[in-house]
Write an enzyme that holds these catalytic residues in place. Structure first.
Site, PDB file in Angstrom:
ATOM      1  N   ASP A 152      -2.009   3.761   7.739  1.00 26.27           N
ATOM      2  CA  ASP A 152      -2.111   2.511   7.147  1.00 26.27           C
ATOM      3  C   ASP A 152      -3.462   2.665   6.470  1.00 26.27           C
ATOM      4  O   ASP A 152      -4.472   2.416   7.310  1.00 26.27           O
ATOM      5  CB  ASP A 152      -1.635   1.538   8.121  1.00 26.27           C
ATOM      6  N   CYS A 154       0.630  -1.128   0.082  1.00 28.45           N
ATOM      7  CA  CYS A 154      -0.031   0.096  -0.148  1.00 28.45           C
ATOM      8  C   CYS A 154       0.887   1.265  -0.060  1.00 28.45           C
ATOM      9  O   CYS A 154       0.814   1.913  -1.006  1.00 28.45           O
ATOM     10  CB  CYS A 154      -0.786   0.174   1.175  1.00 28.45           C
ATOM     11  N   ARG A 155       1.341   1.740   1.178  1.00 30.87           N
ATOM     12  CA  ARG A 155       2.074   2.967   1.327  1.00 30.87           C
ATOM     13  C   ARG A 155       3.315   3.106   0.567  1.00 30.87           C
ATOM     14  O   ARG A 155       3.760   4.057  -0.242  1.00 30.87           O
ATOM     15  CB  ARG A 155       2.151   3.367   2.802  1.00 30.87           C
TER      16      ARG A 155
HETATM   17  P1  4NP Z   1       1.286  -1.231   3.993  1.00 29.26           P
HETATM   18  O1  4NP Z   1      -0.164  -1.846   4.252  1.00 29.26           O
HETATM   19  O2  4NP Z   1       2.159  -1.409   5.166  1.00 29.26           O
HETATM   20  O3  4NP Z   1       0.977   0.096   3.587  1.00 29.26           O
HETATM   21  O4  4NP Z   1       1.680  -2.070   2.785  1.00 29.26           O
HETATM   22  C1  4NP Z   1      -0.204  -3.105   4.961  1.00 29.26           C
HETATM   23  C2  4NP Z   1      -0.569  -4.182   4.054  1.00 29.26           C
HETATM   24  C3  4NP Z   1      -0.674  -5.257   4.644  1.00 29.26           C
HETATM   25  C4  4NP Z   1      -0.711  -5.425   5.971  1.00 29.26           C
HETATM   26  C5  4NP Z   1      -0.599  -4.415   6.789  1.00 29.26           C
HETATM   27  C6  4NP Z   1      -0.346  -3.097   6.361  1.00 29.26           C
HETATM   28  N1  4NP Z   1      -1.215  -6.901   6.549  1.00 29.26           N
HETATM   29  O5  4NP Z   1      -1.346  -6.962   7.742  1.00 29.26           O
HETATM   30  O6  4NP Z   1      -1.313  -7.758   5.922  1.00 29.26           O
END
Ligand code: 4NP
Length: 165
Positions: A129, A19-20
């Site tokens: 998030d 995502c981020r």
């Molecule tokens: P990211 O978001 O850190 O911005 O890529 C997330 C993607 C997946 C998960 C948590 C945050 N997860 O728990 O799977």
């Protein structure tokens, strides 16, 4: 631009790398190309849940709404060698930064920092998030990331000799 003449090497890091940090990688690439600023960019996650996967469809969609294609990215986990290869490892939130500081090997040379530390009035703030949120959360993340990248580029322009070349 540096004694060695190499591009600045930047690794964006979040939890899942779906995502981020893929959004940060995409925004940084587009912004640096527009500014003709030499950078070598990648992104990674501290976690291993999504290795090899495309960015979350909602992240691909929000980027596309803003003219940026992140669909070719694939998630990877951080490696110990990242701490020696990159000039900066830029965490998307404070918990990720804490994890990076904890994992960093003794001979790691990368500057470990928080993206929003580059934004006036936002030091210490997280790019929230959006994973459990809706499209509004993804738009908010992208908006914060844009601000952070603008500030990061200003910082890089002011300290060009920090690169490993
Ligand atoms: P990211 O978001 O850190 O911005 O890529 C997330 C993607 C997946 C998960 C948590 C945050 N997860 O728990 O799977």
């Amino acid at each position: 631009m540096t004694v060695q003449g190499g591009p600045a090497r930047i690794l964006f890091v979040c939890l899942g790398n779906i995502c981020r940090s893929p959004l940060a990688e995409g925004v940084m690439r587009a912004t640096a190309i527009d500014a003709a600023f030499p950078v070598e960019i990648d992104s990674a996650g501290t976690g291993d849940w999504h290795i090899g996967k495309k960015p979350d469809p909602r992240a691909i969609a929000v980027a596309a709404r803003h003219g940026i294609d992140i669909s070719a990215q694939r998630a990877r986990q951080i490696r110990m060698s990242d701490f020696g290869y990159y000039d900066r490892m830029v965490a998307l939130d404070a918990s990720v930064l804490r994890d990076l500081r904890r994992l960093a090997p003794a001979d790691g040379t990368a500057l470990l920092e928080l993206l929003l530390d580059h934004v006036p009035h936002r030091p210490g703030d997280d790019v929230a998030d959006p994973y459990f949120g809706d499209d509004t959360a993804f738009e908010a993340a992208l908006s914060d990331i844009r601000l952070g990248i603008d500030g990061l580029l200003r910082s890089l322009a002011e300290s060009p000799d920090q690169t490993k070349g």
